[in-house]
Write an enzyme that holds these catalytic residues in place. Sequence first.
Site, PDB file in Angstrom:
ATOM      1  N   LYS A 263       0.502  -1.233   0.363  1.00 57.43           N
ATOM      2  CA  LYS A 263      -0.074   0.620   0.247  1.00 57.43           C
ATOM      3  C   LYS A 263       0.489   1.487   0.102  1.00 57.43           C
ATOM      4  O   LYS A 263       1.794   1.036   0.872  1.00 57.43           O
ATOM      5  CB  LYS A 263      -1.220  -0.038   1.386  1.00 57.43           C
ATOM      6  CG  LYS A 263      -0.405   0.011   2.392  1.00 57.43           C
ATOM      7  CD  LYS A 263       0.059   1.517   3.168  1.00 57.43           C
ATOM      8  CE  LYS A 263       0.883   1.519   4.300  1.00 57.43           C
ATOM      9  NZ  LYS A 263       1.536   2.779   4.837  1.00 57.43           N
TER      10      LYS A 263
ATOM     11  N   ASP B 188      -2.354  -1.380  11.024  1.00 64.84           N
ATOM     12  CA  ASP B 188      -2.049  -1.654   8.895  1.00 64.84           C
ATOM     13  C   ASP B 188      -3.042  -2.541   8.410  1.00 64.84           C
ATOM     14  O   ASP B 188      -3.433  -2.627   7.327  1.00 64.84           O
ATOM     15  CB  ASP B 188      -1.096  -1.474   7.673  1.00 64.84           C
ATOM     16  CG  ASP B 188      -0.018  -0.065   7.934  1.00 64.84           C
ATOM     17  OD1 ASP B 188      -1.443   1.236   8.437  1.00 64.84           O
ATOM     18  OD2 ASP B 188       0.470  -0.084   7.915  1.00 64.84           O
TER      19      ASP B 188
END
Length: 283
Positions: free
Chosen positions: A9, A132
């Site tokens: 990401k 995350d």
Amino acid sequence: MIRGTAFAKVNFGLRVGSRREDGFHRVDGIFQSVGLKDRLSLAAAETDGIQTAAGAQVQEGLDNLAFRAAAAVRERAGSSQPVAVTLDKTIPFASGMGGGSADAAAALAIAARFFGLDDDTVALIAPQLGSDVAFCLRGGTARVAGRGEIVTPLDPLAGFALGIVVPPTEVATPEVFARWDEIETPAGLRISSPDLPPALRPEGELVNDLYPAAVAVVPEIDDWRQEIEARWQRPVMLSGSGPTLFGFFLDLDEAADAVSISPTGARLAEAVELSPHGWTIDD
Ligand code: C5P
């Protein structure tokens, strides 16, 4: 055996607020999965283990976050079946692209299929593994808040690609957040709205509040950013706590041209597309 892919990401901006009672900081930003991938597999075995596909030991062994994710699913499913996990990494370690979290999210999804655990239970495990992991389990494009556990999916972004450069240094996220606490009024790194791809302009400017803290911990990050900006002739942003730097391009070809003129000596320099997934199961 079940095989899967974990996608890295990047953060399109990361606003940071005060530290919560649990020690984590409030954050707010748009997170985006990108086409930089690790590969995983999980199979029944005689004893638990985690190796690369070539059979080498994975450094942290059973403490590796992907293995811990698989073990957490097994526990919730009420099984004691030992498993062998393989992990082949391309996403650079400690780079601000969430590689460990992406691997954990893919391991959750793979293990859920293997042990027959439902999606809602898996979603509850994700934030316990790392800030995350909830985003990586959801994947694509999302607004992320809280310490990272509040994930609101957004319409997929399109119409641009990224040039990514990882400077030759590793950054420990806790150190950057701790430094952020010490800096009086840190001014984040910004890209103003007209310099953004059209799809991102409605969000206003992009700001990464962790930039001054990341540069305080690793000053070379600022040298790399300035050099890449000069070569690419456009603003360059830091992902998360760094050191990954990225710029926006019209498409993969334009990003690849830029990457080919980026400074030498990077840990990784690659043109990537946006990914609509955080993980896939690959039968
Ligand atoms: O959750 P994760 O293990 O990825 O976080 C690593 C460290 O980063 C935390 O221990 C904390 O020091 C810092 N952090 C934070 N606020 C967040 C996310 C991470 O302070 N929202």
